[in-house]
Design an enzyme around this catalytic site. Structure first.
Site, mmCIF file in Angstrom:
data_model
loop_
_atom_site.group_PDB
_atom_site.id
_atom_site.type_symbol
_atom_site.label_atom_id
_atom_site.label_comp_id
_atom_site.label_asym_id
_atom_site.label_seq_id
_atom_site.Cartn_x
_atom_site.Cartn_y
_atom_site.Cartn_z
ATOM 1 N N LYS A 113 -14.500 9.460 19.120
ATOM 2 C CA LYS A 113 -13.676 8.445 19.781
ATOM 3 C C LYS A 113 -12.212 8.908 19.869
ATOM 4 C CE LYS A 113 -13.190 4.149 17.839
ATOM 5 N NZ LYS A 113 -11.799 3.682 17.806
ATOM 6 N N GLY A 137 -6.978 -0.140 19.238
ATOM 7 C CA GLY A 137 -5.695 0.188 18.611
ATOM 8 C C GLY A 137 -5.209 1.568 19.045
ATOM 9 N N SER A 166 -0.438 7.207 9.421
ATOM 10 C CA SER A 166 -1.122 6.788 10.643
ATOM 11 C C SER A 166 -1.075 7.862 11.717
ATOM 12 C CB SER A 166 -0.487 5.500 11.181
ATOM 13 O OG SER A 166 -0.923 5.279 12.501
ATOM 14 N N GLN A 208 -2.153 7.349 14.632
ATOM 15 C CA GLN A 208 -1.772 6.673 15.884
ATOM 16 C C GLN A 208 -0.252 6.677 16.034
ATOM 17 O OE1 GLN A 208 -3.710 2.858 15.607
ATOM 18 N NE2 GLN A 208 -5.714 3.700 16.120
ATOM 19 N N ASP A 239 -11.747 5.393 8.207
ATOM 20 C CA ASP A 239 -12.708 4.603 8.983
ATOM 21 C C ASP A 239 -14.089 4.549 8.322
ATOM 22 O OD1 ASP A 239 -10.787 4.059 10.855
ATOM 23 O OD2 ASP A 239 -11.368 5.691 12.197
ATOM 24 N N ARG A 260 -10.416 -5.275 6.666
ATOM 25 C CA ARG A 260 -11.696 -4.681 6.233
ATOM 26 C C ARG A 260 -11.929 -4.804 4.731
ATOM 27 N NH1 ARG A 260 -12.231 0.482 10.346
ATOM 28 N NH2 ARG A 260 -13.130 -0.730 12.047
ATOM 29 N N ARG A 267 -17.497 -1.301 12.825
ATOM 30 C CA ARG A 267 -17.867 -0.561 11.610
ATOM 31 C C ARG A 267 -18.458 -1.481 10.535
ATOM 32 N NH1 ARG A 267 -16.118 4.179 13.534
ATOM 33 N NH2 ARG A 267 -13.970 4.366 14.267
HETATM 34 C C1 S3P Z 1 -7.123 6.772 14.888
HETATM 35 C C2 S3P Z 1 -6.370 6.707 13.748
HETATM 36 C C3 S3P Z 1 -6.676 5.803 12.632
HETATM 37 C C4 S3P Z 1 -8.118 5.326 12.684
HETATM 38 C C5 S3P Z 1 -8.487 4.857 14.065
HETATM 39 C C6 S3P Z 1 -8.349 5.976 15.072
HETATM 40 C C7 S3P Z 1 -6.703 7.695 15.961
HETATM 41 O O1 S3P Z 1 -5.815 4.680 12.697
HETATM 42 O O2 S3P Z 1 -8.316 4.291 11.752
HETATM 43 O O3 S3P Z 1 -9.834 4.397 14.082
HETATM 44 O O4 S3P Z 1 -7.505 7.961 16.871
HETATM 45 O O5 S3P Z 1 -5.569 8.178 15.903
HETATM 46 P P1 S3P Z 1 -4.342 4.684 12.055
HETATM 47 O O6 S3P Z 1 -3.498 5.614 12.811
HETATM 48 O O7 S3P Z 1 -3.877 3.256 12.159
HETATM 49 O O8 S3P Z 1 -4.550 5.115 10.629
#
Ligand code: S3P
Length: 429
Positions: A22, A94, A167, A169, A315, A346, A388
């Site tokens: 993903k 997210g 993070s 993200q 995750d 979670r 999940r």
């Molecule tokens: C992700 C980063 C993680 C993960 C999410 C996907 C990504 O989140 O939990 O399912 O693709 O960068 P965080 O950046 O909030 O830790």
């Protein structure tokens, strides 16, 4: 309410591939859409979250065609993206939200963005605070801390940012913003998080350098299209591997799974708990390490999960909690407060679901404590509309004495649309 009736004593047996990763699928769409030329993506994850990213770029004027799990993106560079005439919907995703906010921050137009109920309650200030320091303007409720949001991008300047949360993200949002900023953008991590953005930016020709936990990028080089093969998602594989780990006499091979060290903490946990695992046929494709994972059932024992291991398996904690109910002794998970702001809280959801099924589990502020081994009885639980949690419940039903009744399984299509079918073929053999 759905009644799951997969008989508990059937072993898992088979040889299978799981759908594309993903995180990597999102990133391939983003970089392909801002590169010059045609990017072909093979083994793209055709799940709801990744399709939100595809739809976002279509609204920004990019031509993206899709045939089964192959995408073709006709990119003309990021300056060809057009101001959208309608709000962009991020759904439940997210990753789409935070990475797109970073990219949009560097584009000289206005955008309105929104998401579903769960996403609208997840914090966006973690990306907007540093993006505002780079120069973006934003309006939204609670000082633009949550969706929906209006953004006015452009005129960014690079900053050095030490991330207060672990993070990927946030890191990725700032690196994408850095592509549209003057000067250097530097991101410093406390613990290493998944590095797919860095790997892929290199493959697309960006001027990026990684020095341990410090990453620097600037806008001096525009991106050039390249083909991407998306490895199987280790976060999806984790549910099937766990089923084999806890059902006696099981044996399972999953091929072409991403085993990037910043993501594969789950394999370390399986090994530490006593599982018999073998990773073979290792190679690197499109800058990402992949391999075939074979697991055979073996007795498990409890472990401690904390510190820098946590971002490498964040995750997978719902399914690890289930494994821990089947392990002898105590499992302690700490430093995982980020679980409180995922698709749902979670920590609360895992503890609620597993204790209803008969596990001995207790929540802490930043994790949980599980005492094993307990047999699960079955019972009535909620999925919390969280993919999940839903998949963890399905795996739990395979070892429960009685029926497991769950309110809804539709969230599974977020990350693993074929999960129930794949599981059915493995238990059916
Ligand atoms: C992700 C980063 C993680 C993960 C999410 C996907 C990504 O989140 O939990 O399912 O693709 O960068 P965080 O950046 O909030 O830790």
């Amino acid at each position: 309410m759905e009644v799951l009736d997969i008989h508990k004593s059937i072993r898992i047996d088979g040889d299978i591939q799981v759908p594309g990763d993903k995180s990597i699928s999102h990133r391939a769409v983003i970089l392909g859409s801002i590169a010059n030329g045609i990017t072909r993506i093979e083994n793209f994850l055709d799940g709801e979250d990744c399709m939100r990213t595809v739809e976002a770029f279509r609204l920004l004027g990019v031509s993206i065609t899709k045939e089964n799990n192959c995408l073709e993106i006709h990119g003309n560079g990021k300056n060809a993206l057009q101001e959208p005439s309608e709000p962009i919907y991020f759904g439940n995703s997210g990753t789409t939200a935070r990475l797109m906010l970073g990219l949009l921050a560097g584009l000289s137009f206005s955008t309105v963005v929104y998401g579903d109920k769960s996403l609208s309650s997840r914090p966006m200030d973690r990306v907007l605070k540093p993006l505002k320091a780079m120069g973006v303007q934003s309006i939204g409720r609670k000082e633009a801390g949550y969706l929906p949001l209006a953004l006015r991008g452009g005129d960014l300047h690079g900053i050095t940012y030490e991330m207060p949360v672990n993070s990927a993200q946030v890191k990725s949002a700032l690196l994408l913003a850095g592509l549209g900023a003057t000067g250097v953008t530097k991101v410093i991590e406390r613990y290493r998080t998944r590095n797919h953005t860095e790997n892929m930016l290199k493959a697309f020709g960006a001027n990026i350098s990684v020095n341990g936990k410090e990453i620097e990028i600037d806008s001096s080089r525009s991106l050039s299209a390249t083909d991407v093969f998306v490895p199987g998602d280790i976060s999806s594989a984790a549910f099937l591997l766990s089923a084999a780990a806890i059902i006696p006499e099981s044996s399972l091979m999953i091929r072409n799974v991403g085993i990037n060290d910043t993501r594969a903490g789950f394999l370390d946990v399986l090994i530490q708990m006593g599982s018999k695992i073998e990773v073979t046929n290792k190679k690197t494709i499109s800058g990402e390490p992949i391999g075939d994972i074979k697991i055979t059932n073996a007795p498990l024992s409890g472990i401690i999960i904390e510190g820098d291991l946590v971002p490498r398996l964040i995750d997978e904690i719902p399914i690890i909690a289930l494994l821990a109910t089947q392990a002898e002794g105590k499992t302690i998970i700490r430093d995982a407060e980020e679980l409180r702001v995922k698709e749902t809280d979670r920590i609360q959801a895992i503890v609620d679901v597993l204790s209803r099924l008969g596990a001995n589990i207790e929540a802490t502020d930043d994790g949980m404590i599980i005492e094993g081994k307990t047999s699960l009885n079955g019972g009535e639980v909620r999925s919390y509309d969280d993919h999940r949690i839903a998949m963890m419940v399905v795996v739990a039903s395979l070892i429960s004495e009685d029926h497991v009744i769950i309110d809804d399984l539709s969230s599974i299509s977020i990350s693993y649309p074929g999960f129930m079918n794949d599981l059915q073929t493995l238990v059916g053999k």
